[in-house]
Design an enzyme around this catalytic site. Sequence first.
Site, short mmCIF file in Angstrom:
data_model
loop_
_atom_site.label_atom_id
_atom_site.label_comp_id
_atom_site.label_asym_id
_atom_site.label_seq_id
_atom_site.Cartn_x
_atom_site.Cartn_y
_atom_site.Cartn_z
N ASN A 144 0.86 -1.18 0.00
CA ASN A 144 0.00 0.00 0.00
C ASN A 144 0.90 1.23 0.00
O ASN A 144 1.71 1.39 0.91
CB ASN A 144 -0.91 0.00 1.23
CG ASN A 144 -1.79 -1.24 1.29
OD1 ASN A 144 -2.27 -1.71 0.27
ND2 ASN A 144 -1.97 -1.77 2.47
N HIS A 152 6.13 -1.40 3.74
CA HIS A 152 6.07 -2.81 4.11
C HIS A 152 5.37 -3.59 3.01
O HIS A 152 4.39 -3.15 2.43
CB HIS A 152 5.40 -3.03 5.46
CG HIS A 152 4.07 -2.35 5.65
ND1 HIS A 152 3.94 -0.98 5.79
CD2 HIS A 152 2.82 -2.86 5.69
CE1 HIS A 152 2.66 -0.68 5.94
NE2 HIS A 152 1.96 -1.79 5.87
N THR A 162 -1.46 2.57 6.37
CA THR A 162 -1.72 3.12 7.70
C THR A 162 -0.46 3.24 8.55
O THR A 162 -0.43 4.03 9.47
CB THR A 162 -2.76 2.26 8.47
OG1 THR A 162 -2.30 0.91 8.52
CG2 THR A 162 -4.13 2.32 7.78
#
Length: 120
Positions: free
Chosen positions: A79, A92, A87
């Site tokens: 993401n 990652h 978030t």
Amino acid sequence: MTCIFCNIKEVILENNLAFAFYDKFPVNKGHLLIIPKRHVEEYFELTNEERTAIDVLLMEGKTLLDKTYEPDGYNIGINCGKAAGQTVFHVHVHLIPRYNGDMEDPRGGVRGVIPKKRIY
């Protein structure tokens, strides 16, 4: 603000520039996160060497998960940015083992980030 990923102690795999650990909120058993050791917010800010180190751990992670959990497939996802659902702002890579029957119809895979677009 303190980065939760910069203080991870439960390292499963590691090389000189990256490490992997089990996700604390796994999608499926064996869900790994692979991150650079250097605090970097997004994938596109990584050096070539960091991307290579992460890729090496993706392959090592797959080998480990194949032996430990015997999944039937994998999703790999990153993401990048708040609009994409990020978030924790330390890049990652998710290595998510998939198992036959873990959802009724898995067609569309990562397209499921926008549910109405998953099946086409």
